[in-house]
Design an enzyme around this catalytic site. Sequence first.
Site, short mmCIF file in Angstrom:
data_model
loop_
_atom_site.label_atom_id
_atom_site.label_comp_id
_atom_site.label_asym_id
_atom_site.label_seq_id
_atom_site.Cartn_x
_atom_site.Cartn_y
_atom_site.Cartn_z
N HIS A 1 1.80 1.81 -3.60
CA HIS A 1 0.73 2.88 -4.15
C HIS A 1 0.73 4.25 -3.71
O HIS A 1 0.79 5.15 -4.55
CB HIS A 1 -0.79 2.43 -3.58
CG HIS A 1 -1.24 1.14 -4.13
ND1 HIS A 1 -1.24 0.94 -5.83
CD2 HIS A 1 -1.67 0.05 -3.87
CE1 HIS A 1 -1.44 -0.08 -6.10
NE2 HIS A 1 -2.07 -0.82 -4.75
N GLU B 1 1.12 -1.11 -0.05
CA GLU B 1 0.06 -0.15 0.02
C GLU B 1 0.80 1.34 0.10
O GLU B 1 0.53 2.07 -0.54
CB GLU B 1 -0.96 0.07 1.14
CG GLU B 1 -1.91 -1.20 1.12
CD GLU B 1 -2.93 -1.10 -0.17
OE1 GLU B 1 -2.81 -0.21 -0.62
OE2 GLU B 1 -3.25 -2.44 -0.47
#
Length: 602
Positions: free
Chosen positions: A395, A392
């Site tokens: 990202h 994450e």
Amino acid sequence: MAKELLKRSQVAQEDTWAVEELYGSAELFLEDAGRLEQMVEELKDFTEDYLTEKGEHLLEYFKKLEEAEVLLEKGLCWSERNKDVDTADDNFQALSGKMMGIYHKYGTVTAPIDTWIVSMEEEKIQQFYQETPELCNYRVTIEDLRRLKDHTLSPELEELLAASGEMGSAVEKSYGLLTNADFENPSVKDADGELVKVSTGRFIPLLESQDVRVRRDTFQSYYARYEQYKNTFASLYEGKAKGNYFYAKARKYDSSMEAAVDANNVPKEVYYNLIEAVHENIHYMHDYMALRKKLMGVEELHMYDIYAPIVAPETEHVSFEQAQEEILEALQVLGEDYVSVLRQGFENRWIDKYENENKRGGAYSAGCYGVHPYVLMNYQNNMDSEFTLAHEMGHALHSWYSAKYNNVFDSNYKIFVAEVASTCNEALLMNHLLNHTTDKKKKAYLINYFLEQFRTTLYRQTMFAEFELLTHEMVEKGKALTAEALKKLYYDLNVQYYGNDMTVDEEIAIEWARIPHFYYNFYVYQYATSFAASMALSKKILEEGQPAVERYLKFLSGGCSKSPIDLLKDAGVDMTTKEPIREALKTFGELIGEMEELFCQI
């Protein structure tokens, strides 16, 4: 008593994300929501004659649109982040609904304007660029609109399709409410005999238990709740698939899949190449299942066994703090600038860390232009969560770099490349952990974990992609997506992908109902293609050093300034061929052999 989750009000502030950096109160949010509604109304003042008269007028429109876009992104981020951490809070449900209403109205207003831009003569738009150089700041956005000219309808029809968006999203919203807020989670006894609720966040960790009874009970009880509502899930999924086909036909595409991938400027052949390449190399998956069965020493390998580590580490506990430090160390290869931004994210509450009552399951990163990304976690103090955190934050930094070097339109990189930075982070973390242990047992555990990444990302996500493709083809041929039809198709795919050494339990037939990504419209294939791309990129970073790092950071900073295929080509990977997938699967095969050899030495 089952272990209870904390209520949202009980969570320590340092474990929550800093939504106050967006808005300090609902009142401030509503003030901006009102401003945004007024901006949307003002966009209606642009007429086709005025907009297409001269470049200055088109520039005026894009400047106003940019201002509205920034405010829209901020408002959506605040409302959605608050809603997701407590899905049962009616107030945030209402505020989210209000913001989504503005979002759909924004789309309805801009849809006919897009058609005017698309229908302009090429000579005229080129003249506008020459006469009004500042308009070139929005050239990528303009040209991406004009790329879809053959699939753009009349202004009246575009407005109608845009207006239907809010209605079309009701299926996905209903699915989310059903699974996150309305379901009563079953309880099972853990390895210590203590009753534990099987929440979305705890499902996989419980399947990783060394106790087969815990795995079996978790698997059977959790899927029983989906089986109970199988007809409702089938109806929801069919509604989503029919909606996708409706929009595809309306835009003159031959299939739902073609419409979905073309929206991201990706050739449909990439989708077919993925499935074909995986089918051609399915023997590696079958070899892995045979090895897993052998090393686990079981007569039958069940679907509830495949998440359990073949080699249990001496300690499975990985605290959030330990994960942060190891991720920072692993990503030093990407340079000090990257690591400093990563550290900023860890220290400045970009992350909502732990599970709480009624919090949305899973994990995600959401960029917010002009502020910073927000990362939702349901951290479970294990290695899987550590890799999810690295994923994450990949990202998040992709969003951060894209926002830093592009305007709000060009910062929104295409979904096709969205999973590359995240999985590259995971590959680099794995390399770091493998290189920093001499313990053969831990090394075997890590290789097993790496093998699982290949299984769950390259193979399983491709299986998901094939399921999505086949179900949409059924809709396109007028066939009904009944619960039993969906279950049979999904069960048969599991048999095909897992091979003869797997006992495919009947409960797995309903697993499709558990996958929220099936409501994202042909999203899942990109996990597999991105994994293959990231394997290639991480290898180049580790082998070539600075030149590869510079190409990679340029890719992260590219936003959507080029097509996703071209951005990856510039970074050194050509996803229009099967080669990256074949190479990744070849690595998978080599790891299987390494695992078998290492296991003999333990």
